[in-house]
Design an enzyme around this catalytic site. Structure first.
Site, PDB file in Angstrom:
ATOM      1  N   PRO A 103      33.338   8.863  15.785  1.00  9.02           N
ATOM      2  CA  PRO A 103      34.526   8.731  16.479  1.00  9.02           C
ATOM      3  C   PRO A 103      35.440   8.056  16.461  1.00  9.02           C
ATOM      4  CG  PRO A 103      31.360   8.482  17.114  1.00  9.02           C
ATOM      5  CD  PRO A 103      31.857   8.931  15.208  1.00  9.02           C
TER       6      PRO A 103
ATOM      7  N   SER B 213      41.688  11.132  11.564  1.00  6.29           N
ATOM      8  CA  SER B 213      42.863  11.756  10.566  1.00  6.29           C
ATOM      9  C   SER B 213      42.552  10.086   9.646  1.00  6.29           C
ATOM     10  CB  SER B 213      44.227  11.076  11.226  1.00  6.29           C
ATOM     11  OG  SER B 213      44.159  12.808  12.317  1.00  6.29           O
TER      12      SER B 213
ATOM     13  N   ILE C 248      30.565  18.409  13.576  1.00  4.83           N
ATOM     14  CA  ILE C 248      29.982  18.792  12.056  1.00  4.83           C
ATOM     15  C   ILE C 248      29.559  20.363  12.472  1.00  4.83           C
ATOM     16  CG2 ILE C 248      29.012  18.570  10.392  1.00  4.83           C
ATOM     17  CD1 ILE C 248      30.831  16.251  10.707  1.00  4.83           C
ATOM     18  N   THR C 249      30.289  21.337  11.191  1.00  4.05           N
ATOM     19  CA  THR C 249      30.487  22.151  11.388  1.00  4.05           C
ATOM     20  C   THR C 249      28.851  22.703  10.438  1.00  4.05           C
ATOM     21  OG1 THR C 249      32.459  22.594  11.486  1.00  4.05           O
ATOM     22  CG2 THR C 249      31.323  24.493  10.713  1.00  4.05           C
TER      23      THR C 249
ATOM     24  N   ILE D 154      53.238  39.813  25.069  1.00  4.73           N
ATOM     25  CA  ILE D 154      53.297  40.969  24.200  1.00  4.73           C
ATOM     26  C   ILE D 154      51.900  42.016  25.251  1.00  4.73           C
ATOM     27  CG2 ILE D 154      53.256  42.811  23.001  1.00  4.73           C
ATOM     28  CD1 ILE D 154      54.243  41.414  20.499  1.00  4.73           C
TER      29      ILE D 154
ATOM     30  N   GLY E 110      49.664  40.700  31.453  1.00  3.18           N
ATOM     31  CA  GLY E 110      48.672  40.503  32.482  1.00  3.18           C
ATOM     32  C   GLY E 110      47.561  40.354  30.835  1.00  3.18           C
TER      33      GLY E 110
ATOM     34  N   GLU F 148      40.518  19.666   9.400  1.00  9.07           N
ATOM     35  CA  GLU F 148      40.689  19.178   8.103  1.00  9.07           C
ATOM     36  C   GLU F 148      41.623  19.257   7.316  1.00  9.07           C
ATOM     37  OE1 GLU F 148      38.694  22.042   4.742  1.00  9.07           O
ATOM     38  OE2 GLU F 148      37.520  22.819   6.627  1.00  9.07           O
TER      39      GLU F 148
ATOM     40  N   SER G  44      48.331  18.735  11.935  1.00  7.27           N
ATOM     41  CA  SER G  44      49.831  18.933  11.219  1.00  7.27           C
ATOM     42  C   SER G  44      50.440  18.092  10.745  1.00  7.27           C
ATOM     43  CB  SER G  44      50.015  20.150  12.200  1.00  7.27           C
ATOM     44  OG  SER G  44      49.384  20.994  12.628  1.00  7.27           O
TER      45      SER G  44
HETATM   46  C1  LIG Z   1      35.849  22.590  15.629  1.00  6.73           C
HETATM   47  C2  LIG Z   1      36.252  21.702  14.829  1.00  6.73           C
HETATM   48  C3  LIG Z   1      34.902  21.816  13.215  1.00  6.73           C
HETATM   49  C4  LIG Z   1      35.012  20.435  13.215  1.00  6.73           C
HETATM   50  N1  LIG Z   1      34.156  20.431  11.605  1.00  6.73           N
HETATM   51  C5  LIG Z   1      34.156  19.390  10.787  1.00  6.73           C
HETATM   52  C6  LIG Z   1      32.854  19.630   9.816  1.00  6.73           C
HETATM   53  O1  LIG Z   1      32.853  20.509   9.092  1.00  6.73           O
HETATM   54  N2  LIG Z   1      33.515  18.196   8.893  1.00  6.73           N
HETATM   55  C7  LIG Z   1      34.110  16.810   9.701  1.00  6.73           C
HETATM   56  O2  LIG Z   1      34.271  16.153   8.816  1.00  6.73           O
HETATM   57  N3  LIG Z   1      34.915  16.675  10.027  1.00  6.73           N
HETATM   58  C8  LIG Z   1      34.735  18.173  10.728  1.00  6.73           C
HETATM   59  N4  LIG Z   1      36.452  18.229  11.973  1.00  6.73           N
HETATM   60  C9  LIG Z   1      36.695  16.927  12.070  1.00  6.73           C
HETATM   61  C10 LIG Z   1      38.406  17.330  12.119  1.00  6.73           C
HETATM   62  O3  LIG Z   1      38.779  17.411  10.824  1.00  6.73           O
HETATM   63  C11 LIG Z   1      39.267  16.050  13.112  1.00  6.73           C
HETATM   64  O4  LIG Z   1      39.123  16.596  14.452  1.00  6.73           O
HETATM   65  C12 LIG Z   1      40.224  15.788  12.334  1.00  6.73           C
HETATM   66  O5  LIG Z   1      40.852  15.654  11.080  1.00  6.73           O
HETATM   67  C13 LIG Z   1      41.532  14.512  13.092  1.00  6.73           C
HETATM   68  O6  LIG Z   1      40.563  13.757  13.728  1.00  6.73           O
HETATM   69  P1  LIG Z   1      40.753  13.600  14.992  1.00  6.73           P
HETATM   70  O7  LIG Z   1      39.845  14.543  15.818  1.00  6.73           O
HETATM   71  O8  LIG Z   1      39.681  12.396  15.012  1.00  6.73           O
HETATM   72  O9  LIG Z   1      41.767  13.091  15.520  1.00  6.73           O
HETATM   73  P2  LIG Z   1      42.314  11.681  15.347  1.00  6.73           P
HETATM   74  O10 LIG Z   1      42.646  10.989  14.081  1.00  6.73           O
HETATM   75  O11 LIG Z   1      42.168  10.709  16.296  1.00  6.73           O
HETATM   76  O12 LIG Z   1      44.190  12.650  15.702  1.00  6.73           O
HETATM   77  C14 LIG Z   1      44.722  12.215  16.763  1.00  6.73           C
HETATM   78  C15 LIG Z   1      46.560  12.830  16.961  1.00  6.73           C
HETATM   79  O13 LIG Z   1      46.958  11.772  16.531  1.00  6.73           O
HETATM   80  C16 LIG Z   1      47.948  11.782  15.674  1.00  6.73           C
HETATM   81  N5  LIG Z   1      47.704  11.026  14.657  1.00  6.73           N
HETATM   82  C17 LIG Z   1      47.043  10.784  14.294  1.00  6.73           C
HETATM   83  N6  LIG Z   1      47.103   9.447  13.129  1.00  6.73           N
HETATM   84  C18 LIG Z   1      48.702   9.666  13.093  1.00  6.73           C
HETATM   85  C19 LIG Z   1      50.057   8.834  12.715  1.00  6.73           C
HETATM   86  N7  LIG Z   1      49.052   8.213  11.288  1.00  6.73           N
HETATM   87  N8  LIG Z   1      50.469   9.018  12.630  1.00  6.73           N
HETATM   88  C20 LIG Z   1      51.122  10.559  13.198  1.00  6.73           C
HETATM   89  N9  LIG Z   1      50.364  10.868  14.056  1.00  6.73           N
HETATM   90  C21 LIG Z   1      48.864  10.375  13.408  1.00  6.73           C
HETATM   91  C22 LIG Z   1      46.420  12.811  14.879  1.00  6.73           C
HETATM   92  O14 LIG Z   1      47.661  14.020  14.563  1.00  6.73           O
HETATM   93  C23 LIG Z   1      46.065  13.533  16.210  1.00  6.73           C
HETATM   94  O15 LIG Z   1      47.691  14.959  17.516  1.00  6.73           O
HETATM   95  C24 LIG Z   1      36.054  19.536  13.355  1.00  6.73           C
HETATM   96  C25 LIG Z   1      36.973  19.613  14.100  1.00  6.73           C
HETATM   97  C26 LIG Z   1      36.959  20.747  15.194  1.00  6.73           C
HETATM   98  C27 LIG Z   1      37.627  20.059  16.478  1.00  6.73           C
END
Ligand SMILES: Cc1cc2nc3c(=O)[nH]c(=O)nc-3n(C[C@H](O)[C@H](O)[C@H](O)COP(=O)(O)OP(=O)(O)OC[C@H]3O[C@@H](n4cnc5c(N)ncnc54)[C@H](O)[C@@H]3O)c2cc1C
Length: 386
Positions: free
Chosen positions: A128, A132, A157-158, A344, A347, A370, A373
Protein backbone atom coordinates in the site's frame (compact mmCIF):
# COMPACT_ATOMS: atom_id res chain seq x y z
CA UNK A 1 22.10 -8.56 -37.38
CA UNK A 2 19.81 -11.54 -37.94
CA UNK A 3 16.15 -10.87 -37.16
CA UNK A 4 15.00 -14.29 -38.40
CA UNK A 5 13.36 -16.53 -35.82
CA UNK A 6 14.74 -20.03 -35.35
CA UNK A 7 12.63 -22.99 -36.46
CA UNK A 8 11.67 -23.64 -32.82
CA UNK A 9 10.62 -20.02 -32.28
CA UNK A 10 8.55 -20.08 -35.49
CA UNK A 11 6.90 -23.31 -34.39
CA UNK A 12 6.03 -21.79 -31.01
CA UNK A 13 4.60 -18.71 -32.71
CA UNK A 14 2.45 -20.81 -35.05
CA UNK A 15 1.25 -23.10 -32.26
CA UNK A 16 0.37 -20.17 -29.98
CA UNK A 17 -1.28 -18.25 -32.82
CA UNK A 18 -3.52 -21.22 -33.65
CA UNK A 19 -4.26 -21.88 -29.98
CA UNK A 20 -5.06 -18.20 -29.37
CA UNK A 21 -7.40 -18.07 -32.38
CA UNK A 22 -9.14 -21.39 -31.74
CA UNK A 23 -9.29 -21.51 -27.92
CA UNK A 24 -8.47 -18.17 -26.27
CA UNK A 25 -10.27 -15.69 -28.54
CA UNK A 26 -13.67 -17.46 -28.55
CA UNK A 27 -13.70 -17.47 -24.71
CA UNK A 28 -12.40 -13.92 -24.21
CA UNK A 29 -15.67 -12.01 -24.27
CA UNK A 30 -17.33 -14.36 -21.75
CA UNK A 31 -14.34 -14.32 -19.35
CA UNK A 32 -14.21 -10.52 -19.56
CA UNK A 33 -17.93 -10.02 -19.08
CA UNK A 34 -18.20 -12.37 -16.09
CA UNK A 35 -14.75 -11.65 -14.64
CA UNK A 36 -13.90 -15.34 -14.83
CA UNK A 37 -10.47 -16.94 -14.63
CA UNK A 38 -9.86 -19.29 -17.58
CA UNK A 39 -8.90 -22.50 -15.76
CA UNK A 40 -9.37 -24.65 -18.82
CA UNK A 41 -7.26 -22.31 -20.96
CA UNK A 42 -4.50 -22.31 -18.34
CA UNK A 43 -4.59 -26.11 -18.24
CA UNK A 44 -4.23 -26.27 -22.03
CA UNK A 45 -1.41 -23.69 -22.04
CA UNK A 46 0.29 -25.92 -19.49
CA UNK A 47 -0.09 -28.93 -21.77
CA UNK A 48 1.46 -26.91 -24.60
CA UNK A 49 4.48 -26.32 -22.36
CA UNK A 50 4.08 -22.52 -22.26
CA UNK A 51 4.65 -22.18 -18.49
CA UNK A 52 8.01 -23.92 -18.79
CA UNK A 53 9.10 -22.35 -22.08
CA UNK A 54 12.34 -20.56 -21.08
CA UNK A 55 13.58 -23.21 -18.63
CA UNK A 56 15.82 -26.23 -19.29
CA UNK A 57 14.36 -29.69 -19.52
CA UNK A 58 16.31 -30.86 -16.40
CA UNK A 59 14.01 -28.76 -14.20
CA UNK A 60 10.84 -29.66 -16.08
CA UNK A 61 10.98 -26.82 -18.61
CA UNK A 62 10.53 -26.92 -22.38
CA UNK A 63 14.14 -25.99 -23.17
CA UNK A 64 13.28 -22.82 -25.10
CA UNK A 65 14.52 -19.30 -24.52
CA UNK A 66 13.13 -16.00 -23.27
CA UNK A 67 12.45 -14.75 -26.80
CA UNK A 68 10.24 -17.80 -27.37
CA UNK A 69 8.31 -16.91 -24.22
CA UNK A 70 7.84 -13.33 -25.46
CA UNK A 71 6.53 -14.62 -28.79
CA UNK A 72 4.06 -16.86 -26.92
CA UNK A 73 2.90 -14.00 -24.68
CA UNK A 74 2.40 -11.75 -27.71
CA UNK A 75 0.24 -14.31 -29.49
CA UNK A 76 -1.88 -15.17 -26.43
CA UNK A 77 -2.36 -11.49 -25.54
CA UNK A 78 -3.51 -10.79 -29.08
CA UNK A 79 -6.60 -12.82 -28.14
CA UNK A 80 -6.92 -11.91 -24.44
CA UNK A 81 -4.50 -9.71 -22.49
CA UNK A 82 -5.92 -11.07 -19.21
CA UNK A 83 -4.83 -14.57 -20.17
CA UNK A 84 -1.54 -13.10 -21.43
CA UNK A 85 -0.80 -11.53 -18.05
CA UNK A 86 -1.70 -14.79 -16.29
CA UNK A 87 1.03 -16.52 -18.30
CA UNK A 88 3.48 -13.61 -18.00
CA UNK A 89 3.11 -13.25 -14.23
CA UNK A 90 3.26 -17.01 -13.65
CA UNK A 91 6.51 -17.42 -15.59
CA UNK A 92 8.36 -14.11 -15.14
CA UNK A 93 7.25 -13.22 -11.61
CA UNK A 94 6.31 -16.59 -10.10
CA UNK A 95 8.70 -19.24 -11.41
CA UNK A 96 11.64 -17.10 -12.51
CA UNK A 97 12.85 -16.05 -9.01
CA UNK A 98 12.59 -19.67 -7.83
CA UNK A 99 14.54 -20.89 -10.85
CA UNK A 100 17.16 -18.11 -10.69
CA UNK A 101 17.69 -17.88 -6.94
CA UNK A 102 16.16 -20.99 -5.38
CA UNK A 103 18.08 -23.81 -3.67
CA UNK A 104 18.12 -27.28 -5.21
CA UNK A 105 15.43 -28.36 -2.70
CA UNK A 106 13.21 -25.37 -3.43
CA UNK A 107 13.45 -25.95 -7.18
CA UNK A 108 12.67 -29.66 -6.82
CA UNK A 109 9.76 -28.98 -4.51
CA UNK A 110 7.99 -26.20 -6.41
CA UNK A 111 9.07 -25.99 -10.05
CA UNK A 112 7.57 -29.22 -11.50
CA UNK A 113 3.95 -28.16 -10.88
CA UNK A 114 4.63 -24.52 -11.80
CA UNK A 115 6.42 -25.20 -15.08
CA UNK A 116 3.70 -27.66 -16.09
CA UNK A 117 1.06 -24.96 -15.48
CA UNK A 118 -0.74 -27.18 -12.95
CA UNK A 119 -0.14 -24.57 -10.23
CA UNK A 120 0.62 -20.84 -10.11
CA UNK A 121 3.08 -18.94 -7.94
CA UNK A 122 2.96 -15.18 -7.44
CA UNK A 123 5.31 -12.34 -6.67
CA UNK A 124 4.44 -9.93 -3.86
CA UNK A 125 6.52 -6.78 -4.10
CA UNK A 126 4.02 -3.91 -4.17
CA UNK A 127 2.60 -2.63 -0.89
CA UNK A 128 0.00 0.00 0.00
CA UNK A 129 2.84 2.45 0.66
CA UNK A 130 5.57 1.02 -1.56
CA UNK A 131 4.92 0.70 -5.30
CA UNK A 132 7.31 2.65 -7.54
CA UNK A 133 9.46 3.12 -4.45
CA UNK A 134 9.58 -0.63 -3.86
CA UNK A 135 12.60 -0.30 -1.56
CA UNK A 136 10.32 1.46 0.96
CA UNK A 137 8.75 -1.89 1.85
CA UNK A 138 7.15 -1.97 5.30
CA UNK A 139 6.41 -5.68 5.50
CA UNK A 140 8.83 -7.16 7.99
CA UNK A 141 9.99 -10.62 8.95
CA UNK A 142 11.56 -11.39 12.32
CA UNK A 143 13.62 -14.42 13.13
CA UNK A 144 12.02 -16.37 15.99
CA UNK A 145 12.77 -19.96 17.05
CA UNK A 146 14.35 -20.83 13.72
CA UNK A 147 11.42 -19.42 11.74
CA UNK A 148 10.57 -16.17 9.96
CA UNK A 149 7.49 -14.43 11.34
CA UNK A 150 5.98 -12.10 8.74
CA UNK A 151 3.72 -9.10 9.37
CA UNK A 152 2.57 -6.67 6.71
CA UNK A 153 0.54 -6.28 3.53
CA UNK A 154 0.97 -6.54 -0.22
CA UNK A 155 -1.33 -5.24 -2.90
CA UNK A 156 -2.32 -5.76 -6.54
CA UNK A 157 -0.84 -9.28 -6.59
CA UNK A 158 -1.49 -11.33 -9.74
CA UNK A 159 -2.33 -15.07 -9.66
CA UNK A 160 -2.48 -15.36 -5.86
CA UNK A 161 -6.19 -16.14 -5.38
CA UNK A 162 -7.05 -18.86 -7.88
CA UNK A 163 -7.93 -22.47 -7.02
CA UNK A 164 -4.52 -23.47 -8.40
CA UNK A 165 -2.46 -20.79 -6.63
CA UNK A 166 0.31 -22.43 -4.63
CA UNK A 167 1.98 -19.51 -2.87
CA UNK A 168 3.78 -16.21 -3.12
CA UNK A 169 7.34 -14.92 -2.89
CA UNK A 170 7.34 -11.68 -0.92
CA UNK A 171 9.94 -9.09 -0.11
CA UNK A 172 10.25 -8.15 3.55
CA UNK A 173 12.58 -6.16 5.77
CA UNK A 174 14.63 -8.68 7.74
CA UNK A 175 17.02 -6.26 9.43
CA UNK A 176 18.83 -2.95 9.15
CA UNK A 177 22.38 -1.84 8.65
CA UNK A 178 22.42 1.80 9.69
CA UNK A 179 19.78 3.67 7.66
CA UNK A 180 19.56 0.90 5.06
CA UNK A 181 16.79 -1.69 5.26
CA UNK A 182 17.91 -5.26 4.65
CA UNK A 183 15.33 -6.69 2.25
CA UNK A 184 15.03 -10.44 1.76
CA UNK A 185 12.72 -12.67 -0.27
CA UNK A 186 10.57 -15.28 1.49
CA UNK A 187 8.39 -17.98 0.02
CA UNK A 188 4.96 -18.30 1.62
CA UNK A 189 2.88 -21.32 0.61
CA UNK A 190 -0.89 -20.87 0.41
CA UNK A 191 -2.59 -22.17 3.53
CA UNK A 192 0.16 -20.99 5.89
CA UNK A 193 -1.64 -19.70 9.03
CA UNK A 194 -1.63 -15.89 9.06
CA UNK A 195 -1.37 -15.61 5.26
CA UNK A 196 -4.63 -14.11 3.98
CA UNK A 197 -5.69 -13.60 0.38
CA UNK A 198 -8.25 -10.79 0.54
CA UNK A 199 -11.19 -10.07 -1.74
CA UNK A 200 -10.33 -9.51 -5.41
CA UNK A 201 -10.24 -5.99 -6.87
CA UNK A 202 -12.85 -4.41 -9.12
CA UNK A 203 -10.58 -3.60 -12.06
CA UNK A 204 -10.92 -1.47 -15.19
CA UNK A 205 -9.69 -4.34 -17.37
CA UNK A 206 -7.79 -7.65 -17.34
CA UNK A 207 -11.00 -9.20 -16.03
CA UNK A 208 -9.86 -12.71 -16.85
CA UNK A 209 -6.81 -12.31 -14.63
CA UNK A 210 -6.70 -12.81 -10.87
CA UNK A 211 -5.57 -9.90 -8.63
CA UNK A 212 -5.87 -9.59 -4.84
CA UNK A 213 -4.41 -7.80 -1.84
CA UNK A 214 -2.58 -9.97 0.69
CA UNK A 215 -2.11 -9.61 4.43
CA UNK A 216 0.33 -11.33 6.77
CA UNK A 217 -0.37 -11.57 10.49
CA UNK A 218 2.26 -13.38 12.52
CA UNK A 219 2.64 -15.64 9.52
CA UNK A 220 5.41 -18.18 10.23
CA UNK A 221 7.48 -19.85 7.55
CA UNK A 222 10.49 -22.14 8.11
CA UNK A 223 13.98 -20.62 7.74
CA UNK A 224 14.54 -22.67 4.59
CA UNK A 225 11.77 -20.68 2.86
CA UNK A 226 14.15 -17.78 2.36
CA UNK A 227 14.84 -17.45 -1.36
CA UNK A 228 18.49 -16.74 -2.08
CA UNK A 229 20.75 -15.12 0.48
CA UNK A 230 19.49 -13.01 3.35
CA UNK A 231 19.49 -9.37 2.20
CA UNK A 232 19.37 -10.38 -1.48
CA UNK A 233 15.74 -9.39 -2.02
CA UNK A 234 16.41 -6.01 -3.61
CA UNK A 235 18.82 -7.37 -6.21
CA UNK A 236 16.46 -10.25 -6.91
CA UNK A 237 13.43 -8.13 -7.61
CA UNK A 238 15.42 -5.79 -9.90
CA UNK A 239 16.50 -8.82 -11.92
CA UNK A 240 12.99 -10.27 -11.92
CA UNK A 241 11.45 -7.00 -13.10
CA UNK A 242 13.95 -6.70 -15.95
CA UNK A 243 12.64 -9.88 -17.58
CA UNK A 244 9.09 -8.99 -16.59
CA UNK A 245 9.28 -5.64 -18.35
CA UNK A 246 10.33 -7.21 -21.64
CA UNK A 247 7.46 -9.66 -21.30
CA UNK A 248 4.96 -6.84 -20.61
CA UNK A 249 6.28 -5.17 -23.75
CA UNK A 250 5.53 -8.41 -25.64
CA UNK A 251 2.03 -8.45 -24.16
CA UNK A 252 1.59 -4.84 -25.34
CA UNK A 253 2.66 -5.80 -28.87
CA UNK A 254 -0.04 -8.50 -28.86
CA UNK A 255 -2.72 -5.98 -27.92
CA UNK A 256 -1.40 -3.46 -30.48
CA UNK A 257 -1.59 -6.12 -33.20
CA UNK A 258 -5.12 -7.08 -32.14
CA UNK A 259 -6.14 -3.42 -32.38
CA UNK A 260 -4.68 -3.15 -35.87
CA UNK A 261 -6.34 -6.39 -37.02
CA UNK A 262 -9.75 -5.31 -35.72
CA UNK A 263 -9.50 -1.73 -37.01
CA UNK A 264 -8.30 -2.74 -40.47
CA UNK A 265 -11.06 -5.34 -40.82
CA UNK A 266 -13.73 -2.88 -39.71
CA UNK A 267 -12.39 -0.04 -41.89
CA UNK A 268 -12.72 -2.20 -44.99
CA UNK A 269 -16.35 -3.04 -44.19
CA UNK A 270 -17.71 0.25 -42.89
CA UNK A 271 -18.78 2.69 -45.59
CA UNK A 272 -19.28 6.46 -45.35
CA UNK A 273 -19.68 9.01 -48.14
CA UNK A 274 -19.93 6.21 -50.68
CA UNK A 275 -16.66 4.45 -49.86
CA UNK A 276 -15.18 2.11 -47.24
CA UNK A 277 -13.65 4.28 -44.51
CA UNK A 278 -10.31 2.53 -45.22
CA UNK A 279 -10.21 4.69 -48.36
CA UNK A 280 -10.28 7.93 -46.35
CA UNK A 281 -6.78 9.21 -45.80
CA UNK A 282 -7.42 10.18 -42.17
CA UNK A 283 -8.23 6.53 -41.40
CA UNK A 284 -5.35 5.23 -43.51
CA UNK A 285 -2.89 7.38 -41.57
CA UNK A 286 -4.15 5.99 -38.27
CA UNK A 287 -3.80 2.43 -39.58
CA UNK A 288 -0.33 3.16 -40.94
CA UNK A 289 0.79 4.55 -37.57
CA UNK A 290 -0.62 1.51 -35.76
CA UNK A 291 1.17 -0.89 -38.13
CA UNK A 292 4.48 0.98 -37.87
CA UNK A 293 4.44 1.42 -34.10
CA UNK A 294 3.46 -2.19 -33.49
CA UNK A 295 6.33 -3.35 -35.69
CA UNK A 296 8.82 -1.01 -34.00
CA UNK A 297 7.66 -2.27 -30.59
CA UNK A 298 8.00 -5.90 -31.71
CA UNK A 299 11.53 -5.27 -32.95
CA UNK A 300 12.44 -3.69 -29.61
CA UNK A 301 11.00 -6.69 -27.75
CA UNK A 302 13.01 -9.14 -29.87
CA UNK A 303 16.20 -7.10 -29.36
CA UNK A 304 15.67 -6.85 -25.58
CA UNK A 305 14.74 -10.54 -25.27
CA UNK A 306 17.84 -11.62 -27.21
CA UNK A 307 20.04 -9.46 -24.97
CA UNK A 308 18.30 -10.89 -21.88
CA UNK A 309 18.89 -14.43 -23.16
CA UNK A 310 22.56 -13.66 -23.83
CA UNK A 311 23.12 -12.10 -20.39
CA UNK A 312 21.54 -14.94 -18.39
CA UNK A 313 21.47 -14.32 -14.63
CA UNK A 314 24.05 -11.49 -15.00
CA UNK A 315 21.69 -8.71 -16.06
CA UNK A 316 23.73 -5.80 -17.38
CA UNK A 317 22.87 -2.10 -17.58
CA UNK A 318 22.42 -2.55 -21.32
CA UNK A 319 19.77 -5.23 -20.75
CA UNK A 320 18.05 -3.11 -18.09
CA UNK A 321 17.95 -0.18 -20.51
CA UNK A 322 16.58 -2.27 -23.39
CA UNK A 323 13.96 -3.71 -21.04
CA UNK A 324 12.88 -0.26 -19.83
CA UNK A 325 12.82 1.17 -23.36
CA UNK A 326 10.85 -1.70 -24.88
CA UNK A 327 8.33 -1.69 -22.01
CA UNK A 328 7.90 2.07 -22.18
CA UNK A 329 7.59 2.25 -25.95
CA UNK A 330 5.41 -0.83 -26.45
CA UNK A 331 2.97 0.02 -23.66
CA UNK A 332 2.49 3.58 -24.90
CA UNK A 333 2.28 2.49 -28.56
CA UNK A 334 -0.36 -0.12 -27.70
CA UNK A 335 -2.40 2.48 -25.86
CA UNK A 336 -2.31 4.72 -28.94
CA UNK A 337 -3.30 1.72 -31.07
CA UNK A 338 -6.28 0.95 -28.81
CA UNK A 339 -7.37 4.57 -28.92
CA UNK A 340 -7.15 4.62 -32.72
CA UNK A 341 -8.98 1.30 -32.98
CA UNK A 342 -11.91 2.63 -30.94
CA UNK A 343 -11.92 5.86 -32.96
CA UNK A 344 -11.99 3.95 -36.25
CA UNK A 345 -15.00 2.00 -34.97
CA UNK A 346 -16.87 5.26 -34.28
CA UNK A 347 -19.84 4.76 -31.93
CA UNK A 348 -19.51 1.00 -32.14
CA UNK A 349 -16.05 1.36 -30.64
CA UNK A 350 -17.71 2.45 -27.41
CA UNK A 351 -19.92 -0.64 -27.34
CA UNK A 352 -18.85 -3.94 -25.83
CA UNK A 353 -20.21 -5.72 -28.94
CA UNK A 354 -16.80 -5.18 -30.56
CA UNK A 355 -13.57 -6.40 -28.94
CA UNK A 356 -11.83 -3.02 -29.32
CA UNK A 357 -13.71 -1.73 -26.26
CA UNK A 358 -12.08 -4.52 -24.22
CA UNK A 359 -8.67 -3.83 -25.77
CA UNK A 360 -9.02 -0.17 -24.75
CA UNK A 361 -9.91 -1.07 -21.14
CA UNK A 362 -7.19 -3.72 -20.97
CA UNK A 363 -4.32 -1.70 -22.41
CA UNK A 364 -3.96 1.10 -19.87
CA UNK A 365 -2.44 -1.07 -17.16
CA UNK A 366 0.57 -1.87 -19.39
CA UNK A 367 1.81 1.63 -18.56
CA UNK A 368 1.52 0.88 -14.83
CA UNK A 369 2.38 -2.73 -13.92
CA UNK A 370 6.03 -3.80 -13.40
CA UNK A 371 7.11 -0.18 -13.24
CA UNK A 372 5.14 2.81 -14.50
CA UNK A 373 6.12 4.82 -17.59
CA UNK A 374 7.54 7.47 -15.26
CA UNK A 375 9.72 4.85 -13.55
CA UNK A 376 10.96 3.57 -16.95
CA UNK A 377 11.87 7.15 -17.97
CA UNK A 378 13.66 7.68 -14.65
CA UNK A 379 15.61 4.46 -15.18
CA UNK A 380 16.54 5.28 -18.79
CA UNK A 381 17.61 8.80 -17.79
CA UNK A 382 19.81 7.36 -15.04
CA UNK A 383 21.34 4.76 -17.36
CA UNK A 384 22.22 7.31 -20.04
CA UNK A 385 23.93 9.35 -17.34
CA UNK A 386 21.47 12.24 -17.09
C1 LIG B 1 -3.56 -5.24 -12.41
C2 LIG B 1 -2.27 -5.10 -11.67
C3 LIG B 1 -1.51 -6.22 -11.41
C4 LIG B 1 -0.32 -6.09 -10.67
N1 LIG B 1 0.39 -7.23 -10.34
C5 LIG B 1 1.43 -7.12 -9.45
C6 LIG B 1 2.08 -8.31 -8.96
O1 LIG B 1 1.78 -9.45 -9.35
N2 LIG B 1 3.06 -8.15 -8.04
C7 LIG B 1 3.44 -6.92 -7.57
O2 LIG B 1 4.32 -6.86 -6.71
N3 LIG B 1 2.85 -5.79 -8.04
C8 LIG B 1 1.85 -5.86 -8.96
N4 LIG B 1 1.24 -4.71 -9.42
C9 LIG B 1 1.66 -3.42 -8.88
C10 LIG B 1 2.35 -2.47 -9.86
O3 LIG B 1 3.64 -2.93 -10.16
C11 LIG B 1 2.34 -1.08 -9.22
O4 LIG B 1 1.00 -0.62 -9.23
C12 LIG B 1 3.24 -0.10 -9.91
O5 LIG B 1 4.59 -0.45 -9.74
C13 LIG B 1 3.03 1.34 -9.41
O6 LIG B 1 3.05 1.42 -8.03
P1 LIG B 1 1.85 2.20 -7.27
O7 LIG B 1 0.57 1.66 -7.78
O8 LIG B 1 2.10 2.13 -5.83
O9 LIG B 1 1.96 3.69 -7.76
P2 LIG B 1 2.85 4.86 -7.08
O10 LIG B 1 4.25 4.38 -6.86
O11 LIG B 1 2.11 5.38 -5.92
O12 LIG B 1 2.85 5.96 -8.21
C14 LIG B 1 1.76 6.85 -8.43
C15 LIG B 1 2.14 7.75 -9.61
O13 LIG B 1 3.29 8.54 -9.26
C16 LIG B 1 4.32 8.35 -10.22
N5 LIG B 1 5.61 8.44 -9.53
C17 LIG B 1 6.01 7.75 -8.42
N6 LIG B 1 7.25 8.12 -8.07
C18 LIG B 1 7.64 9.05 -9.00
C19 LIG B 1 8.84 9.82 -9.19
N7 LIG B 1 9.90 9.67 -8.39
N8 LIG B 1 8.88 10.69 -10.21
C20 LIG B 1 7.84 10.82 -11.06
N9 LIG B 1 6.68 10.13 -10.92
C21 LIG B 1 6.60 9.25 -9.91
C22 LIG B 1 4.06 6.95 -10.79
O14 LIG B 1 4.69 6.79 -12.03
C23 LIG B 1 2.54 6.98 -10.86
O15 LIG B 1 2.14 7.68 -12.00
C24 LIG B 1 0.10 -4.81 -10.22
C25 LIG B 1 -0.65 -3.68 -10.54
C26 LIG B 1 -1.83 -3.81 -11.24
C27 LIG B 1 -2.63 -2.57 -11.53
Amino acid sequence: MDFALTQEQQAIRDTCRDFAREVVAPAAEELDRHHKFGYDIVRQMGELGLFGLPYPEEVGGAGGDFLALCIAIEEISRADAGVGITLEAAVCLGSSPIYEFGSKEQKEKWLPDLLAGRKLWSFGLTEPEAGSDAGATKTRAERRDGKWVINGAKQFITNCGTDISLGVTITAVTGRSGEEAEISALMVPKGTPGYHVLESYRKLGWHSSDTHPLSFEDCEVPAENMLGPRGGGYRQFLHTLTGGRIAIAALSVGVGQACLDAALGYAKERRTFGAPISKHQAIQFKLADMAMETEVARTMVYRAAMAYDAAGAQTTDEVRMLAAMSKLYASEASKRAADNAVQIHGGYGFMEDYPVARYWRDVKVNEIGEGTSEVQRMLIARLIGA
